[in-house]
Design an enzyme around this catalytic site. Structure first.
Site, PDB file in Angstrom:
ATOM      1  N   HIS A 284      -7.717  21.129 -21.730  1.00 22.11           N
ATOM      2  CA  HIS A 284      -7.535  21.548 -20.349  1.00 22.11           C
ATOM      3  C   HIS A 284      -8.340  20.689 -19.376  1.00 22.11           C
ATOM      4  CE1 HIS A 284      -6.205  24.765 -17.608  1.00 22.11           C
ATOM      5  NE2 HIS A 284      -7.257  24.398 -16.920  1.00 22.11           N
TER       6      HIS A 284
ATOM      7  N   HIS B 189      -0.808  28.381 -14.614  1.00 22.86           N
ATOM      8  CA  HIS B 189      -1.696  29.467 -15.024  1.00 22.86           C
ATOM      9  C   HIS B 189      -0.955  30.285 -16.077  1.00 22.86           C
ATOM     10  CE1 HIS B 189      -5.464  31.716 -13.493  1.00 22.86           C
ATOM     11  NE2 HIS B 189      -5.786  30.585 -14.059  1.00 22.86           N
TER      12      HIS B 189
END
Ligand SMILES: Nc1ncnc2c1ncn2[C@@H]1O[C@H](COP(=O)(O)OP(=O)(O)O)[C@@H](O)[C@H]1O
Ligand SMILES: [Mg+2]
Lengths: 727, 98, 217, 98
Positions: free
Chosen positions: A42, A88
């Protein structure tokens, strides 16, 4: 901390060994938790960075490219537009309302972190088929969460997209794009600078929110019995963010800051170390100075907490009092938590005691980058979709059209976007369903057009061409509104890149993205990558979501999707070669995905965009709409429904099969309406075929000698099918 | 049980879990002192659900499935008499004591 | 003519309201900070839309106690013109400057939709440039707009939703009400978002122009 | 009082007044049977506010001024011990008995 701790935190043994080698000893808990996050996919993009470097990132209007919190393009007269899209996905799968809400909150912070005032949000959603109760639950709550955050903070949600496909059942996608407006000279960067300058954390207090991977440390250190120490879901507080936004912009406007950065994934760890890395400096932080929501937090918890609505800034010591006064005026907590040093190390203190010492470079730049091992699959990766209509239904144009208008991927998105405030800010010249792209008024008197697109099923069929199509579709939407692309942002939602077939999808899609951008001369200004989107049911469709911002000089001439004048001629325009393979109709009848999409003549498509754009800008077209899901007839039906006017279509003989002509998909096609003269003029620049006339209260279609009529009321009922999901 | 032959009335209290951000509680806590109520602390805002149900043993399942979002909320179930008094109560599996 | 537009933490449509006021010929509009009591000699007040204090606890409940509202209450009691839009309407109800209260929409969802409103009274300081029976097309966008006022005299109803437009479930299709004296007016739809043909209709401008027509320059 | 030397914890229950439409209650009432809980009736959804306050006598004023809107809501105040049990309670001036 040992190798096994590192593995428990998601690092590999080799990565752990690398860390030990770089810092010359074993990392302690604080250090290892920081490494585990900064070296995560990430934060580090370790599986995608090499590929992303192949994307074109230069253009004459580019002001800020990839690397900053958001990219920006110049719109003239000293103004720039900032934008970025972000995913998200995982938080939304766990708690869709808060996950989607905090997704919006996060992307907004990225935009005001560079000094831009957020003016719009778009959202791109993927769920499993709405026949599944879980998909309906995720849809309803994700939409409510997006609305809650954007509406409450007062940023208009002006567009988006949603698709329903079985491969997203276990792994929904929630991507949000934000647009901001900024005086170019007031853009601020995130590089920390000035030894002795102060680091001020402002915004919400820090709690145990979203302490994801590091929770392993929590259980190791604190004992499993202590349930209250478990990591918690992040809760969004748009009111706090509204104050944070106004406070940040006022700090910048008063010239009080040296650097500004939002806190997103990996919280204080990533924000501070990235600021230090960019500025080539060191930092000292004392975690005990961080205002806490729960008193008993450990240093590593404070460093990795993902509590929302926080920002970090650097200012000179003389400015601290003023900075804190602005925070107080906005009722935002502000605290000096550390300072800039010349050590190029991160020194973490706990009430004066050193608890972590890491070279900034090790944390941010030394992460190993991996080469993918792509391999094209030799068997289909995805099962054929489950048929929802019979072969007879699919074979009859009238019932196929009704089925397509009802299809969750095509039906009107009104039940979603009505839950969003699309007006706040007084800039919205084209709202959802008025034009193919949202159009917003700019302070220069001109306007921007914005769209977001990405059909995962097409990319699953052909990752390279599917990605090219996503870029072209986005640009086509802009063209229909009269907009010329200035820059592109993207969010790459894929499965596990360590698997060769996923690596192949990713490699091919990025190659397609890059080629399409080069062919259109549109730079990539930034984006986001979300990998490992796989649930029990296998990988998601590879889903590159493309967001584009374009400009149009005269908002009075912004295009419209809906027919607007009786007796206008209707034409199909562009180098359009419809194919049923990979289309929505093929999905409805349960066809397997093709293994390839037709070749695309990108230069010809670009020329069609230019022709349409020119005609729209000149005010010569009453409507313009690109042909996408559901093909030509669906596009005509949409223009009819949105304009409240029927059409009479007469498609002459052709050697192409009628179903393929009516419902086949592909890139480069448009349905336009206008005065016959205007269409003739347009036909001098681009392939154009007049197929009918606007008027009446029905779609009256003749194709290859066969006719049928569908009343607009019946079409409208079919097109309203998504309403059932929100009943 | 007191209400033989009558449908019992149940009260469910739903609160943000400990450690979970409670923006409403925060806002009220800020507002009260300004209104002249300075000595207030530890403010939390939650939801109240009241219902008549024949089989009280089902209420926990209702909470788990619909009434509460157990990822972020705790709940507490109580039986109430018509004049609002408690008769008995049970709490969700890991309701903290605040 | 000088309008004052309140700004609370969490206001969202205050700049839109300011722009709308400024479209009235000869008018200017200033923002009034929630923490200040000074109304800067304005001729009329607009309490704008948004989510003051996050709408936490109950819409408008916390904002009504801000320092600026003390001055607004005094200003209203003195006969000054006060317009409340959406969240501003909620705040004015909470402050008891207007009768009634606003509750969650019956569908419990935020809805943003263009609605048609019928002018029920034209002889108010807010609608004097309309005729009774005029239909105004104005956007509404809210989640808590169901108006309830148990004993509201009919004489205080200024605007109604045209049949089929009352998406929030307001009592008797009431969209806008005034106080008994007539100088305070509130509505859920957003007239400030209907002042420019480029971004929608212009019907909302008449409300601001009506206010200016009532204020001696 | 039990908590001499400790700050009392107070619970306020706020409910829609009788006669005021309660769409949240209705939505719950509609959803429960679909989830397999048929025998439910008279469902209402309200708010729960809990706070620690030194001077419990102030709570009624807090309710009247801020916590409840008495035009549309009734409230009920109760003192709670740390383990969640009721100690005593008072209701707003005209709280109906439901
Ligand atoms: N998830 C969403 N959020 C907001 N607006 C949406 C969303 N999905 C679709 N819309 C809006 O609905 C309209 C139609 O959407 P769609 O049919 O997907 O357009 P297109 O085919 O041009 O991609 C557009 O104005 C789009 O911006
Ligand atoms: Mg389109």
């Amino acid at each position: 901390m040992s190798r096994s701790d590192a593995v428990a935190l998601g690092l590999t043994e080799d990565e752990y060994d690398g860390i030990v080698q770089i810092i010359g000893r074993q990392p302690n808990a604080v250090e290892l938790s920081m490494f585990s996050l900064m070296w995560s996919e990430h934060c580090s993009y370790k599986h995608s960075k090499k590929l992303l470097r192949t994307l074109p990132v230069e253009g004459p209007r580019l002001v800020l490219g990839p690397g900053e919190n958001a990219g920006a393009v110049d719109i003239g007269e000293g103004w720039s537009v900032a934008f970025k899209v972000e995913s998200h996905n995982h938080p939304s799968a766990v708690e869709p309302f808060q996950g989607a809400a905090t997704g919006v909150g996060g992307i907004l912070r990225d935009v005001f972190a560079i000094g831009a005032r957020p003016i719009a949000v778009l959202d791109s959603l993927r769920f499993g088929e709405p026949t599944s109760e879980r998909s309906r639950y995720l849809l309803e709550h994700a939409v409510a969460g997006i609305g809650h955050y954007g509406n409450s903070i007062g940023v208009a949600n002006v567009g988006g997209e949603v698709y329903f496909e079985a491969p997203y059942e276990q792994n929904c996608l929630v991507n949000a794009m934000a647009i901001g407006l900024v005086r170019t000279e007031e853009l601020i960067k995130s590089a920390a600078a000035g030894v002795g300058n102060q680091l001020v954390l402002f915004g919400a207090a820090t709690g145990r929110d979203g302490i994801g991977g590091a929770s392993v440390l929590a259980s190791a250190e604190l004992g499993d019995a202590d349930a209250s120490k478990r990591p918690t879901v992040q809760i969004g507080d748009p009111f706090e963010e509204k104050k944070l936004l106004e406070c940040s912009l006022e700090l910048l406007q008063r010239g009080l800051l040296v650097a500004l950065q939002d806190l997103g994934a990996a919280g204080l760890t990533s924000s501070s170390s990235e600021m230090a890395s960019k500025g080539e400096v060191g930092l000292e932080i004392d975690v005990r100075k961080v205002p806490l929501r729960e008193a008993d937090m450990e240093p590593f918890e404070i460093m990795v907490s993902e509590s929302q609505e926080r920002m970090l800034c650097v200012c000179t010591p003389e400015r601290v009092a003023e900075v804190l006064a602005v925070c107080e005026r906005w009722e935002v907590g502000g605290t000096v938590i550390g300072s800039i040093t010349d050590t190029r190390h991160m020194h973490i203190f706990d009430d004066g005691v050193l608890v972590g010492d890491i070279p900034v470079e090790a944390l941010v730049d030394d992460v190993p980058l991996y080469d993918l091992e792509p391999a094209a699959p030799d068997a289909p990766l995805y099962p054929a979709p489950v048929a929802t209509i019979s072969a007879d239904q699919a074979g009859d144009p009238r019932s196929a059209l009704i089925a397509l208008l009802r299809s969750p991927n095509i039906a009107s998105r009104k039940p979603l976007f009505e839950q969003y405030d699309c007006l706040v800010g007084s800039r919205t010249v084209r709202r959802p369903e008025q034009a193919d792209a949202a159009v917003l008024l700019m302070p220069t008197g001109s306007a921007i057009a914005i769209s977001i697109d990405g059909n995962g099923r097409r990319v699953a069929s052909d990752p390279y061409r599917g990605a090219v199509e996503a870029v072209l579709e986005c640009a086509a939407n802009l063209a229909c509104a009269g907009g010329e692309p200035l820059g592109l942002t993207n969010c790459l939602n894929f499965g596990n890149p360590e698997k060769p077939h996923i690596a192949w999808q990713l490699t091919e899609a990025i190659r397609g993205l890059g080629d399409a951008c080069r062919a259109l001369d549109v730079p990539v200004v930034g984006g986001n990558v979300s990998l490992y989107n796989e649930g029990g049911g296998g990988p998601i469709y590879p889903t590159p979501v493309v967001g584009m911002v374009g400009e149009l000089p005269d908002p009075l001439h912004a295009g419209r999707t809906g027919f607007a004048r009786e007796d206008d001629a209707i034409a199909v325009v562009g180098p359009f070669t419809p194919r049923l393979a990979g289309s929505e109709l093929a999905k409805l009848r349960g066809d397997a995905l093709p293994t390839q999409l037709p070749e695309i003549d990108v230069a010809a498509v670009r020329a069609a965009h230019e022709a349409i754009r020119g005609a729209v800008r000149a005010g010569r077209l009453s409507s313009a709409h690109d042909i996408a899901e559901g093909g030509l007839l669906t596009a005509v039906a949409e223009s009819a429904l949105l304009g409240g006017m029927g059409a009479v279509l007469e498609l002459g003989e052709s050697d192409v099969d009628a179903l393929e002509r009516l419902f086949g998909e592909g890139t480069g096609g448009f349905v336009v309406s206008g005065a016959p003269d205007a269409l003739r003029a347009l036909g001098e620049h681009v392939a154009l075929d007049v197929i009918g006339t606007v008027g009446g209260d029905a779609l009256d279609v003749t194709v290859a000698g066969e006719s049928f009529v569908l009343r607009l009321d019946d079409a409208r009922n079919a097109h309203a099918a998504l309403g059932e999901l929100f009943a | 049980m007191k209400y033989i032959g009558r449908v019992p009335r149940v009260r469910v209290l739903i609160r943000p879990k400990e450690g979970i951000l409670d923006p409403q509680g925060k806002a009220v806590a800020r507002a009260l002192p300004a209104l002249g109520f300075p000595a207030v602390d530890n403010v939390h805002v939650g939801r109240l659900v009241e219902l008549d149900v024949e089989d009280v043993s089902q209420v926990e399942a209702m909470c788990e499935r619909l009434l509460a979002n157990t990822l972020i909320e705790d709940y507490e179930v109580a039986l109430v008499s018509p004049d609002g008094e408690h008769q008995s109560q049970t709490a969700g599996p890991d309701a903290p004591r605040r | 003519m000088k309008f004052g537009v309140l700004q609370f933490p969490g206001s969202c449509d205050e700049r839109d309201a300011q722009l709308a006021c400024a479209r009235v010929p000869g008018a200017e509009a200033v923002l009034l900070w929630h923490g200040d009591r000074d109304l800067q000699d304005v001729d009329a007040i607009v309490v704008p839309g948004g989510f003051s204090y996050g709408d936490y606890l109950r819409v408008g409940a916390i904002a009504r106690f801000s320092p600026v509202m003390e001055s607004v209450i005094a200003f209203a009691n003195d006969g000054g013109l006060v317009l409340g839009i959406c969240n501003g309407f909620q705040v004015l109800c909470e402050a008891h400057l207007l009768p009634g209260a606003l509750l969650p929409n019956t569908e419990l969802r935020f809805t943003c939709r263009q609605v048609d409103l019928e002018v029920i009274q034209h002889d108010t300081p807010f609608t004097n440039l309309c005729a009774t029976g005029d239909i105004l097309s104005i956007p509404a966008k809210h989640q808590t707009g169901r108006y309830v006022a148990p004993d509201l005299p009919l004489s205080q109803v200024v605007l109604r939703y045209v049949s089929g437009n009352n998406f929030n479930g307001s009592q008797d299709d009431i969209a806008g009400v005034r106080n008994a004296a007539g100088n305070v007016f509130g509505l859920m739809p957003h007239p400030e978002h209907a002042v420019d043909p480029l971004t929608g209709s212009v019907d909302g401008l008449r409300i601001f122009e009506s206010m200016a027509a009532r204020v001696p320059v």
